[in-house]
Design a protein around this motif. Structure first.
Motif, PDB file in Angstrom:
ATOM      1  N   GLU A 222       0.835  -1.204   0.000  1.00  0.00           N
ATOM      2  CA  GLU A 222       0.000   0.000   0.000  1.00  0.00           C
ATOM      3  C   GLU A 222       0.867   1.251   0.000  1.00  0.00           C
ATOM      4  OE1 GLU A 222      -3.450   2.097   2.799  1.00  0.00           O
ATOM      5  OE2 GLU A 222      -2.720   0.080   3.249  1.00  0.00           O
ATOM      6  N   GLU A 224       1.211   5.456   0.658  1.00  0.00           N
ATOM      7  CA  GLU A 224       0.628   6.573   1.397  1.00  0.00           C
ATOM      8  C   GLU A 224       0.389   7.743   0.454  1.00  0.00           C
ATOM      9  OE1 GLU A 224       3.057   7.671   4.659  1.00  0.00           O
ATOM     10  OE2 GLU A 224       2.901   5.730   5.681  1.00  0.00           O
ATOM     11  N   HIS A 250      12.543  -5.775   4.163  1.00  0.00           N
ATOM     12  CA  HIS A 250      11.840  -4.518   4.391  1.00  0.00           C
ATOM     13  C   HIS A 250      12.305  -3.836   5.671  1.00  0.00           C
ATOM     14  CE1 HIS A 250       8.493  -1.959   5.857  1.00  0.00           C
ATOM     15  NE2 HIS A 250       8.494  -1.579   4.601  1.00  0.00           N
ATOM     16  N   ASP A 251      12.671  -4.597   6.700  1.00  0.00           N
ATOM     17  CA  ASP A 251      13.087  -3.976   7.960  1.00  0.00           C
ATOM     18  C   ASP A 251      14.402  -3.207   7.832  1.00  0.00           C
ATOM     19  OD1 ASP A 251      15.342  -5.983   8.795  1.00  0.00           O
ATOM     20  OD2 ASP A 251      13.627  -7.256   8.392  1.00  0.00           O
ATOM     21  N   THR A 254      13.797   1.179   7.027  1.00  0.00           N
ATOM     22  CA  THR A 254      13.672   2.235   8.047  1.00  0.00           C
ATOM     23  C   THR A 254      15.016   2.755   8.542  1.00  0.00           C
ATOM     24  OG1 THR A 254      11.499   1.423   8.735  1.00  0.00           O
ATOM     25  CG2 THR A 254      12.698   2.802  10.308  1.00  0.00           C
ATOM     26  N   SER A 294       9.597   9.829   5.601  1.00  0.00           N
ATOM     27  CA  SER A 294       9.612   8.446   5.142  1.00  0.00           C
ATOM     28  C   SER A 294       9.416   8.413   3.635  1.00  0.00           C
ATOM     29  CB  SER A 294       8.504   7.631   5.824  1.00  0.00           C
ATOM     30  OG  SER A 294       7.226   8.089   5.401  1.00  0.00           O
ATOM     31  N   TYR A 298       3.915   0.640   2.570  1.00  0.00           N
ATOM     32  CA  TYR A 298       3.866  -0.507   3.470  1.00  0.00           C
ATOM     33  C   TYR A 298       4.274  -1.750   2.690  1.00  0.00           C
ATOM     34  CZ  TYR A 298       1.188   2.651   6.436  1.00  0.00           C
ATOM     35  OH  TYR A 298       0.785   3.723   7.184  1.00  0.00           O
ATOM     36  N   PRO A 299       4.855  -2.742   3.371  1.00  0.00           N
ATOM     37  CA  PRO A 299       5.297  -3.935   2.644  1.00  0.00           C
ATOM     38  C   PRO A 299       4.124  -4.771   2.158  1.00  0.00           C
ATOM     39  CG  PRO A 299       5.543  -4.266   4.994  1.00  0.00           C
ATOM     40  CD  PRO A 299       5.162  -2.830   4.808  1.00  0.00           C
ATOM     41  N   ASP A 300       4.339  -5.471   1.069  1.00  0.00           N
ATOM     42  CA  ASP A 300       3.332  -6.387   0.523  1.00  0.00           C
ATOM     43  C   ASP A 300       3.461  -7.723   1.254  1.00  0.00           C
ATOM     44  OD1 ASP A 300       1.535  -7.795  -0.935  1.00  0.00           O
ATOM     45  OD2 ASP A 300       2.708  -7.847  -2.788  1.00  0.00           O
ATOM     46  N   THR A 301       2.417  -8.118   1.983  1.00  0.00           N
ATOM     47  CA  THR A 301       2.460  -9.367   2.749  1.00  0.00           C
ATOM     48  C   THR A 301       1.861 -10.550   2.002  1.00  0.00           C
ATOM     49  OG1 THR A 301       0.331  -8.850   3.789  1.00  0.00           O
ATOM     50  CG2 THR A 301       2.320  -8.085   4.912  1.00  0.00           C
TER      51      THR A 301
END
Length: 443
Positions: A222, A224, A250-251, A254, A294, A298-301
């Protein structure tokens, strides 16, 4: 949040007090009033000798049975001779059943809720082996305080193999005596002990979701609105590099962005360079990062869950033992945690939550699965708490009635009246403490 809390508590209080009412009427006792909430009344109606009321303070309820010393402390009525329809005129075993009626109904309702949840929603789990194969876990501050590190692969709990990621987070695991996680850290096997008070860290507002969770690929999900990502990225893009540094998970995004913010504030660089993979091609973007916080995605799960998630559905007959087992396991965990609080192993300030804490657990969005799960837990907790031998609770009445049955001596009405007053003062003080504790946790 508030609407969910009020609906849940009103439902649970209604079924609890209805359990007392049914038992009392079955034994021929007169029920004067049945109220959801405490006065002032919003509305009421009368059917037979019983007035049914909905009252303005939705933090409980009561059923008033003739000839019983209860919250109303109606001592004038107790000075008159006992009447056949009064609570005090009935045999002790009948009075005991009446006092247990609400507790029994709360247990039954809790079990039925868990059976219903099991039948409707089934179970969804994330496979431990799939998490370990995908890179292990991202570890937040709570996990780091335990000694875990990002990239760790948890292979055993308390020395035993396990199947699902959720087993790591179970209260039964976090409350276990001499508990531990066995970790594979870059080929080295390490034992990480779980302190007896570790579960308290999950009750702090600042740490939900900061224990451990599966590492995810740096694939865009998703976006923003108004962010850098919304301008240049598309769902499904995979981040390869940030400012020339490779990204595998993904971590890792940040920390790179935090470093980028520091560079921007110090004036060293305002340019963000992203290299991504899209539909078989590699694309590079350069964006001005000044005053940004940022990238904005958001990551794709979905891809991870497609290979890691296991869903189990149950038929109705299968749901009954499965749901009942889940209900009583939940109750056992609550009892165990309460025992830790009583013995001092867990801090009451960190472990106890009142209406504000419960309200936060319901969340901002209405989720029926979460609503009924929490309501089922609360029903079982309400049953257990009401069974505690504290005057003014059902358990206090049960304690005195058990004494009467065993000794064949009934405590005096004056003693029961004073015990009720002491119990009410204690419960009022406990409510003040819990409310104050909830408010302190907000800040």
């Amino acid at each position: 949040m508030l609407a969910q809390l009020l609906l849940s508590l009103s439902f649970l209080v209604a079924v609890h007090e209805f359990g007392h009412l049914l038992a009392a009427k079955y034994f021929g006792m007169r029920v004067e009033q049945f109220s959801i909430g405490f006065p002032p009344k919003i509305f009421s109606f009368k059917k037979g000798e019983t007035e049914y009321a909905l009252s303005a303070i939705p933090l409980g309820g009561y059923v008033k049975i003739s000839g019983m010393i209860d919250e109303s402390l109606d001592t004038e009525a107790m000075k008159l001779p006992p009447q056949p329809w009064e609570f005090r005129a009935k045999p002790a075993w009948q009075r005991l059943i009446v006092m247990l009626g609400g507790i029994v109904v709360n247990v039954i309702v809790g079990v039925l809720i868990f059976i219903g949840i099991t039948y409707v929603y089934g179970d969804s789990y994330i496979l431990k082996d799939a998490v370990n194969a995908s890179g292990g876990y991202h570890v937040g501050p709570v996990g780091e305080s335990l000694g875990l590190k990002t990239g760790d692969k948890i292979i055993k709990i308390n020395g035993q193999d396990f199947e699902y990621y959720e087993d790591i987070l179970k209260p039964a695991t976090l409350l276990s005596t001499d508990g531990s996680y066995t970790v594979d850290r870059n080929g080295q096997i390490i034992e990480i002990p779980i302190p007896a008070d570790f579960i308290q860290k999950f009750n702090k507002k600042s740490t939900p979701g900061t224990f451990i969770f599966p590492r995810l690929a740096p694939v865009v999900g998703e976006l923003e609105k108004g962010s850098i990502a919304a301008r240049i990225l598309q769902p499904g893009d995979k981040i390869i590099e940030i400012n020339g540094e490779p990204i595998a998970f993904h971590d890792e995004v940040t920390p790179k962005i935090k470093a980028m913010k520091a560079d921007s504030l110090s004036g060293r660089s305002d340019t963000l360079t992203l290299k991504i993979a899209r539909a078989g091609s590699v694309l590079t973007f350069k964006e001005n990062f000044k005053n940004q916080k940022s990238i904005g995605f958001y990551p794709d799960t979905k891809a991870f869950l497609a290979k890691a998630e296991k869903t189990i559905t149950y038929g109705f007959t299968e749901s009954i033992p499965r749901g009942a087992e889940r209900a009583f396991s939940t109750l056992a965990v609550q009892v165990k945690a309460f025992g830790r609080v009583i013995t001092g192993a867990l801090s009451p300030k960190e472990s106890l939550s009142g209406p504000i804490g419960i309200m936060q657990a319901f969340g901002n969005e209405w989720d029926w699965s979460r609503f009924w799960s929490l309501t089922g837990v609360l029903s079982l907790v309400l049953a257990f708490m009401n069974l505690l031998p504290i005057p003014a609770l059902d358990g206090g009445h049960v304690m005195f009635l058990s004494y009467e049955i065993i000794s064949r001596r009934k405590p005096s009405d004056k003693f029961l009246e004073n015990a009720q007053k002491v119990g009410m003062v204690f419960l009022l003080a406990l409510m003040v403490f819990i409310f104050a504790n909830d408010i302190i946790k907000l800040f």
